[in-house]
Scaffold this motif. Structure first.
Motif, mmCIF file in Angstrom:
data_model
loop_
_atom_site.group_PDB
_atom_site.id
_atom_site.type_symbol
_atom_site.label_atom_id
_atom_site.label_comp_id
_atom_site.label_asym_id
_atom_site.label_seq_id
_atom_site.Cartn_x
_atom_site.Cartn_y
_atom_site.Cartn_z
ATOM 1 N N THR A 219 34.291 5.320 -35.645
ATOM 2 C CA THR A 219 35.260 5.446 -34.561
ATOM 3 C C THR A 219 34.863 6.548 -33.586
ATOM 4 O OG1 THR A 219 37.056 4.649 -35.977
ATOM 5 C CG2 THR A 219 37.679 5.916 -34.030
ATOM 6 N N VAL A 220 34.454 7.698 -34.119
ATOM 7 C CA VAL A 220 34.075 8.827 -33.270
ATOM 8 C C VAL A 220 32.863 8.479 -32.410
ATOM 9 C CG1 VAL A 220 33.152 11.182 -33.296
ATOM 10 C CG2 VAL A 220 35.074 10.571 -34.778
ATOM 11 N N THR A 221 31.845 7.867 -33.008
ATOM 12 C CA THR A 221 30.653 7.521 -32.240
ATOM 13 C C THR A 221 30.948 6.442 -31.204
ATOM 14 O OG1 THR A 221 30.005 5.962 -34.008
ATOM 15 C CG2 THR A 221 29.074 8.173 -34.092
ATOM 16 N N THR A 222 31.858 5.531 -31.505
ATOM 17 C CA THR A 222 32.227 4.499 -30.530
ATOM 18 C C THR A 222 32.961 5.119 -29.346
ATOM 19 O OG1 THR A 222 32.399 2.842 -32.293
ATOM 20 C CG2 THR A 222 33.453 2.329 -30.194
ATOM 21 N N VAL A 223 33.886 6.025 -29.625
ATOM 22 C CA VAL A 223 34.601 6.719 -28.541
ATOM 23 C C VAL A 223 33.619 7.505 -27.678
ATOM 24 C CG1 VAL A 223 36.281 8.534 -28.041
ATOM 25 C CG2 VAL A 223 36.784 6.820 -29.782
ATOM 26 N N PHE A 224 32.645 8.145 -28.322
ATOM 27 C CA PHE A 224 31.628 8.881 -27.571
ATOM 28 C C PHE A 224 30.847 7.938 -26.659
ATOM 29 C CE2 PHE A 224 27.134 10.162 -27.326
ATOM 30 C CZ PHE A 224 27.273 11.359 -26.647
ATOM 31 N N SER A 225 30.500 6.752 -27.162
ATOM 32 C CA SER A 225 29.772 5.782 -26.343
ATOM 33 C C SER A 225 30.590 5.349 -25.136
ATOM 34 C CB SER A 225 29.407 4.559 -27.196
ATOM 35 O OG SER A 225 28.586 4.919 -28.283
ATOM 36 N N PHE A 226 31.894 5.132 -25.333
ATOM 37 C CA PHE A 226 32.745 4.758 -24.209
ATOM 38 C C PHE A 226 32.851 5.889 -23.186
ATOM 39 C CE2 PHE A 226 34.546 1.339 -26.956
ATOM 40 C CZ PHE A 226 34.376 0.298 -26.061
ATOM 41 N N CYS A 227 32.835 7.127 -23.649
ATOM 42 C CA CYS A 227 32.857 8.267 -22.721
ATOM 43 C C CYS A 227 31.592 8.287 -21.859
ATOM 44 C CB CYS A 227 32.987 9.569 -23.490
ATOM 45 S SG CYS A 227 34.601 9.815 -24.279
ATOM 46 N N ILE A 228 30.447 8.018 -22.475
ATOM 47 C CA ILE A 228 29.190 7.964 -21.727
ATOM 48 C C ILE A 228 29.247 6.850 -20.678
ATOM 49 C CG2 ILE A 228 26.721 7.495 -21.900
ATOM 50 C CD1 ILE A 228 27.459 10.234 -22.895
ATOM 51 N N ILE A 229 29.786 5.695 -21.064
ATOM 52 C CA ILE A 229 29.910 4.583 -20.119
ATOM 53 C C ILE A 229 30.839 4.963 -18.974
ATOM 54 C CG2 ILE A 229 30.765 2.223 -19.848
ATOM 55 C CD1 ILE A 229 29.853 1.698 -22.721
ATOM 56 N N GLY A 230 31.935 5.672 -19.291
ATOM 57 C CA GLY A 230 32.860 6.104 -18.251
ATOM 58 C C GLY A 230 32.220 7.059 -17.260
ATOM 59 N N ILE A 231 31.422 8.005 -17.771
ATOM 60 C CA ILE A 231 30.722 8.944 -16.894
ATOM 61 C C ILE A 231 29.738 8.202 -15.991
ATOM 62 C CG2 ILE A 231 29.095 10.870 -16.852
ATOM 63 C CD1 ILE A 231 30.408 11.847 -19.449
ATOM 64 N N ALA A 232 28.992 7.263 -16.585
ATOM 65 C CA ALA A 232 28.032 6.490 -15.796
ATOM 66 C C ALA A 232 28.737 5.646 -14.739
ATOM 67 C CB ALA A 232 27.197 5.608 -16.715
ATOM 68 N N PHE A 233 29.886 5.071 -15.097
ATOM 69 C CA PHE A 233 30.630 4.245 -14.141
ATOM 70 C C PHE A 233 31.141 5.104 -12.981
ATOM 71 C CE2 PHE A 233 34.601 2.270 -12.626
ATOM 72 C CZ PHE A 233 34.105 1.024 -12.260
ATOM 73 N N ALA A 234 31.624 6.318 -13.287
ATOM 74 C CA ALA A 234 32.094 7.211 -12.232
ATOM 75 C C ALA A 234 30.949 7.595 -11.298
ATOM 76 C CB ALA A 234 32.724 8.458 -12.847
ATOM 77 N N ALA A 235 29.772 7.870 -11.868
ATOM 78 C CA ALA A 235 28.615 8.196 -11.036
ATOM 79 C C ALA A 235 28.206 7.005 -10.174
ATOM 80 C CB ALA A 235 27.455 8.634 -11.916
ATOM 81 N N PHE A 236 28.284 5.811 -10.759
ATOM 82 C CA PHE A 236 27.954 4.593 -10.007
ATOM 83 C C PHE A 236 28.901 4.418 -8.818
ATOM 84 C CE2 PHE A 236 28.594 0.081 -9.181
ATOM 85 C CZ PHE A 236 27.290 -0.346 -8.978
ATOM 86 N N GLN A 237 30.195 4.626 -9.054
ATOM 87 C CA GLN A 237 31.163 4.501 -7.976
ATOM 88 C C GLN A 237 30.923 5.550 -6.893
ATOM 89 O OE1 GLN A 237 33.546 2.153 -7.517
ATOM 90 N NE2 GLN A 237 32.769 1.103 -9.313
ATOM 91 N N PHE A 238 30.539 6.758 -7.294
ATOM 92 C CA PHE A 238 30.284 7.830 -6.332
ATOM 93 C C PHE A 238 29.138 7.463 -5.404
ATOM 94 C CE2 PHE A 238 27.742 11.636 -5.343
ATOM 95 C CZ PHE A 238 28.662 12.335 -4.572
ATOM 96 N N PHE A 239 28.013 7.003 -5.967
ATOM 97 C CA PHE A 239 26.864 6.669 -5.134
ATOM 98 C C PHE A 239 27.114 5.398 -4.324
ATOM 99 C CE2 PHE A 239 24.670 9.442 -8.225
ATOM 100 C CZ PHE A 239 24.004 10.267 -7.339
ATOM 101 N N SER A 240 27.906 4.475 -4.849
ATOM 102 C CA SER A 240 28.218 3.269 -4.100
ATOM 103 C C SER A 240 29.060 3.608 -2.863
ATOM 104 C CB SER A 240 28.996 2.284 -4.988
ATOM 105 O OG SER A 240 28.180 1.849 -6.059
ATOM 106 N N ARG A 241 29.997 4.545 -3.008
ATOM 107 C CA ARG A 241 30.801 4.948 -1.845
ATOM 108 C C ARG A 241 29.944 5.653 -0.811
ATOM 109 N NH1 ARG A 241 34.538 6.809 -5.894
ATOM 110 N NH2 ARG A 241 36.197 5.292 -6.234
ATOM 111 N N ARG A 242 28.975 6.462 -1.261
ATOM 112 C CA ARG A 242 28.088 7.149 -0.329
ATOM 113 C C ARG A 242 27.257 6.157 0.487
ATOM 114 N NH1 ARG A 242 24.711 12.159 -2.298
ATOM 115 N NH2 ARG A 242 24.240 11.987 -0.084
ATOM 116 N N GLN A 243 26.866 5.037 -0.159
ATOM 117 C CA GLN A 243 26.113 4.023 0.582
ATOM 118 C C GLN A 243 26.944 3.368 1.670
ATOM 119 O OE1 GLN A 243 24.356 1.144 -2.011
ATOM 120 N NE2 GLN A 243 23.014 2.591 -3.004
ATOM 121 N N GLN A 244 28.260 3.258 1.436
ATOM 122 C CA GLN A 244 29.121 2.575 2.390
ATOM 123 C C GLN A 244 29.531 3.473 3.545
ATOM 124 O OE1 GLN A 244 32.386 1.155 0.011
ATOM 125 N NE2 GLN A 244 31.099 -0.224 -1.181
ATOM 126 N N GLN A 245 29.330 4.791 3.410
ATOM 127 C CA GLN A 245 29.726 5.710 4.480
ATOM 128 C C GLN A 245 28.733 5.692 5.641
ATOM 129 O OE1 GLN A 245 30.162 9.517 2.558
ATOM 130 N NE2 GLN A 245 32.065 8.944 1.537
#
Length: 272
Positions: free
Chosen positions: A246-272
């Motif tokens: 359970t702990v390692t799965t939650v950690f994996s989801f946290c990594i995915i969340g961080i990557a998704f936030a970074a993806f959204q950040f760079f995608s918005r920069r491209q649209q500006q």
């Protein structure tokens, strides 16, 4: 106006989708449920009591089930190292294959062939090579090599696809305005492909973090987390193993969340 009557095919497909979801996520939710038990919890259903005893015990009590902390650190460091090398080498390979060069076809198929060869044979071959060279196998040397044989082909294919769709006019416009090759890459190419690089980084980390077969014969005397968990399955008699999952799965989801936030950040920069 009445509701449109659905055809029998719809209900068949809906039932198939529900069964598919249960097949995919049922075992995971079973592990989560069994990990959330009190001190008198068991390895099987029914759940005797709910609580966070076994999750807290991973961090607050001395465990006899394995070296969880050190194995987690090794997997995390190895995953980060594999991620960095995968992004760097994948990016360089993608840039190189923007134009054909002598031997490019051979290099392409040699790279992809690593995905076809069975993982255990790759691990065995790396172990034999290190033995012939007189180099001791370890998680940060031979283990790193084994993981890169798994992550680099995927990064290579992704970056080739990215650059095949890349509009060269942006780079040509920058060069026409007086930018050097490095400036064009830094100011034009890199910001445009940044979301793809984040995807490659996440892909490389996750493939390395849970890789078992390619590490099994070449990790040396210190296990990564997947190997440690596999060893725990032979001697664990408490839900502590489920709590670890359970702990390692939650950690994996946290990594995915961080990557998704970074993806959204760079995608918005491209649209500006």
């Amino acid at each position: 106006m009445g509701l449109k009557k659905r055809s029998p095919t719809f209900y068949i497909l809906a039932a198939f989708f529900v069964l598919f979801v249960l097949f995919m996520y049922g075992p995971m939710f079973a592990i989560f449920t069994l990990s959330l038990q009190g001190q008198n919890g068991a390895l099987t259903f029914p759940v005797r009591s709910f609580g966070f005893y076994w999750i807290k015990s991973l961090f607050l009590q001395q465990q006899r089930i394995g070296d969880f902390g050190a194995a987690f650190q090794r997997s995390l460091l190895l995953g980060l190292l594999v991620m960095a090398l995968t992004v760097l080498i994948g990016l360089m390979a993608g840039l190189a294959f923007r134009r054909r060069f002598p031997g490019s076809r051979v290099i392409f198929y040699l790279t992809i062939s690593s995905l076809i060869v069975p993982s255990v044979l790759v691990s065995l071959g790396i172990g034999i090579a290190f033995s012939l060279l007189g180099i001791e196998t370890n998680w940060y040397s031979s283990g790193l090599a084994g993981h890169l044989t798994w992550t680099l082909p995927f990064a290579f294919l992704i970056m080739i696809g990215v650059f095949n769709r890349f509009n060269l006019s942006y780079e040509e416009a920058a060069r026409d305005l007086g930018a050097s090759e490095w400036q064009a890459f830094k100011e034009v190419i890199l910001p445009l492909i940044a979301p793809s690089l984040i995807g490659v980084a996440l892909f490389g980390f996750t493939l390395s973090y849970d890789e078992f077969t390619r590490t099994s014969l070449i990790s040396g005397g210190r296990n990564t987390l997947p190997l440690e968990i596999f060893g725990m399955t032979t001697n664990v008699t408490t839900p502590a193993l489920y709590a670890l999952g359970t702990v390692t799965t939650v950690f994996s989801f946290c990594i995915i969340g961080i990557a998704f936030a970074a993806f959204q950040f760079f995608s918005r920069r491209q649209q500006q």
